[in-house]
Write an enzyme that holds these catalytic residues in place. Structure first.
Site, mmCIF file in Angstrom:
data_model
loop_
_atom_site.group_PDB
_atom_site.id
_atom_site.type_symbol
_atom_site.label_atom_id
_atom_site.label_comp_id
_atom_site.label_asym_id
_atom_site.label_seq_id
_atom_site.Cartn_x
_atom_site.Cartn_y
_atom_site.Cartn_z
ATOM 1 N N HIS A 83 43.167 76.389 30.699
ATOM 2 C CA HIS A 83 43.705 75.254 31.446
ATOM 3 C C HIS A 83 42.855 74.200 32.472
ATOM 4 C CE1 HIS A 83 47.894 76.065 30.461
ATOM 5 N NE2 HIS A 83 47.665 77.338 30.477
ATOM 6 N N GLU A 103 43.101 71.506 33.315
ATOM 7 C CA GLU A 103 43.632 70.667 34.354
ATOM 8 C C GLU A 103 43.857 71.269 35.828
ATOM 9 O OE1 GLU A 103 45.013 72.434 31.814
ATOM 10 O OE2 GLU A 103 47.083 72.836 32.262
ATOM 11 N N CYS A 122 45.303 75.137 25.775
ATOM 12 C CA CYS A 122 46.445 76.427 25.497
ATOM 13 C C CYS A 122 47.005 76.417 24.111
ATOM 14 C CB CYS A 122 47.123 76.694 26.775
ATOM 15 S SG CYS A 122 47.068 78.580 27.190
HETATM 16 N N1 GLN Z 1 52.474 80.682 24.878
HETATM 17 C C1 GLN Z 1 51.163 80.778 24.452
HETATM 18 C C2 GLN Z 1 50.646 82.219 25.019
HETATM 19 O O1 GLN Z 1 50.975 82.865 25.897
HETATM 20 C C3 GLN Z 1 50.491 79.454 25.161
HETATM 21 C C4 GLN Z 1 50.517 79.622 26.684
HETATM 22 C C5 GLN Z 1 50.364 78.395 27.477
HETATM 23 O O2 GLN Z 1 49.966 77.385 26.830
HETATM 24 N N2 GLN Z 1 49.894 78.368 28.556
HETATM 25 O O3 GLN Z 1 49.397 82.536 24.668
#
Ligand code: GLN
Length: 538
Positions: free
Chosen positions: A511, A513, A384
């Site tokens: 994600h 995970e 992410c």
């Molecule tokens: N802050 C980033 C976004 O909003 C990444 C978010 C995250 O890592 N879950 O896109």
């Protein structure tokens, strides 16, 4: 249809005893005996969901397929049971009140005074039975967050009392998880806190049927007898839960103690088959008898609190077992990494994961980390925000767009290679408004990503973010060698980036995970650990 049976898990004495693990372990055993089991968590805080909470408050926010932002215990439920959860599996006080207040505004209470009892408690009871009423489950385990005696927990405890009464004999049971502390000075285990906690529960009209006692030392037979007598439970209902070297030992420990059998007896259900934990125990064997060791750096800004990256740490345990490798996860604070000290802090690592996150703090350290991993051929995995940092790093240091950034960090950057999604632009509310839950991703044949996913073309992974790879720069980044190996087939948004000039360099916008379980370790983590093992052996 058979009556769904309900098990309530309450906690006493202190928080952090691991109600979630006990609930998940019991569910695992019941599932392994052939019962369709689910677990839900009721949290007594007023946030509508944990999505707006800083990870320092309650640890990571776990995201389900249907896009619910939930308590991290749901992660344990999925990792143990290998069955997806949903919004219905996590309810907070905020959600309950919001829905009661919305009903009141619609005039659904017909002029009545709206009160905690019965309106809030009825809403809680309804939600407690929601999954049970679906017909999909034989047994529903409900974990009540917090500790008995807390002001916030009272409406839940009252709802449990009423539900036990409504459901009638043998259709429900209450497990109370307590602590039996060891006093070193006296050289003794003490039962008094448990007695008091059970008494507090009794004052609310609830009788604990089973006591699960967290302890650092074995409970003697005398002590078990004493607990049974003073807490008014049967002798076989005093279950010891001794400290374990891994949470994944707990189902076996509970099996030895007979927690599942005594629960089934009280619910008047047959024991069916002996739990088949063959696959589970194979996983444990490999976990405990590793052939290799690797050091993986976890670079993030919430590293002081282990729970902030719970699912990532658990995914490494699954992937470690799959590779017969002990994975030492070494937390590195991104805020303190810079060009000068990057080598000092990162050399010696066999793999580097740049963690998800929000906001500006620590991002320059993350970008330096990506550079170090890229230039030194260290296996790299960005999740992410970690993937976004990899795009920025490539733009800055390979293409030479020195100012490249995400508009999350700098709205006026000349090269917004990561920017806010179109549909996010006019959203001002922070709660539940990100791109959330499972989204499709199509993999490009012949890429590392495609290989990792075993040649599959379409995958579904869970998201939680507002910003994206900016399509305006796609061509130039591709021309410069950045491979976009996964895209959303409907929107064209880039989901995966990788490099083929590096032994293992991959970043994902989603994600992975959240989907790693004991039964299905996530392929990205499995391949990343494998790459780290390969690097180390060179
Ligand atoms: N802050 C980033 C976004 O909003 C990444 C978010 C995250 O890592 N879950 O896109």
């Amino acid at each position: 249809m058979n009556q769904t049976k309900y098990i309530f898990v309450t906690g006493g004495v202190t928080s952090s005893l691991g109600k979630g693990i006990i609930a998940a372990s019991l569910a695992k055993l019941l599932q392994a005996r052939g019962y369709r089991t689910t677990i839900q968590k009721f949290d007594p805080y007023i946030n509508v969901d944990p999505g707006t909470l800083n990870p320092y408050e309650h640890g990571e926010c776990y995201v389900t397929d249907d896009g619910a932002e939930t308590d991290l215990d749901l992660g344990h439920y999925e990792r143990f049971l290998n069955v997806p959860t949903s919004q219905a599996n996590n309810v907070t006080t905020g959600r309950v009140y919001l829905s009661v207040i919305e009903k009141e505004r619609r005039g659904e209470f017909l002029g009545k005074t709206v009160q905690v009892v019965p309106h809030i408690t009825n809403e809680i009871k309804e939600r407690m039975q929601h999954l049970g009423n679906s017909g999909d489950y034989d047994i529903v385990i409900t974990e009540i967050g917090g500790t008995v005696g807390d002001i916030e927990s009272l409406p839940y405890i009252e709802s449990v009392r009423q539900l036990v009464w409504d459901l009638g004999e043998s259709n429900s049971l209450v497990i109370h998880l307590t602590l039996v502390p060891y006093l070193a000075a006296a050289g003794e285990l003490k039962t008094k806190p448990t007695q008091h906690s059970v008494k507090t529960l009794m004052e609310s009209g609830i009788k604990a049927d089973i006591l699960v006692c967290r302890t650092e030392h074995e409970l003697s037979s005398d002590l078990r007898h004493k607990l049974a007598l003073f807490c008014n439970v049967t002798r076989d209902s005093v279950i010891q839960s001794i400290d374990a070297s891994t949470i994944y030992d707990v189902p076996n420990l509970m099996l030895e103690e007979g927690l599942d059998k005594v629960a089934l007896k009280k619910l008047d259900l047959p024991e069916k088959n002996t739990p088949d934990l063959k696959q589970w125990n194979q996983f444990l064997f490999r976990l405990k008898n590793p052939k290799h060791t690797v050091n993986i750096g976890l670079v993030g800004k919430y590293v002081e609190l282990q729970d902030s990256y719970k699912s990532i740490l658990e995914a490494f345990i699954h992937a470690g077992s799959a590779n017969e490798t002990k994975v030492n996860v070494i937390s590195v604070h991104s805020e303190y990494i810079d060009k000068e000290n990057a080598a000092d802090k990162l050399s010696g690592l066999d793999g580097i994961l740049v963690a998800p996150g929000f906001g500006e703090r620590g991002i320059e350290g993350k970008i330096e980390t990506v550079r170090y991993a890229r230039e030194n051929n260290i296996p790299f995995f960005g999740i992410c925000l970690g993937m976004q940092m990899a795009v920025i790093e490539y733009s800055r240091n390979v293409i030479g767009w020195k100012e490249a950034n995400s508009t999350e960090m700098n709205e006026h950057t000349a090269y917004p290679v990561i920017n806010i999604m179109e549909e996010q632009k006019n959203i001002t509310d922070k709660g539940g408004t990100m791109r959330l839950g499972a989204w499709k991703c199509t993999l490009e044949e012949g890429t590392l990503a495609s290989k990792i996913y075993g040649g599959e073309t379409n995958i579904l992974e869970r998201h939680r973010h507002r910003y994206e790879f900016n399509g305006t720069y796609l061509n130039e980044l591709q021309k410069a060698g950045l491979i976009t190996s996964g895209v959303n087939p409907d929107t064209g948004l880039v989901e995966i980036i990788e490099l083929n000039t590096h032994p293992f360099f991959i970043g994902v916008q989603y994600h992975p995970e959240y989907k790693s379980t004991v039964a299905n370790p996530h392929p990205l983590f499995v391949s990343f650990v494998k790459a780290a093992v390969t690097k180390k052996s060179k």
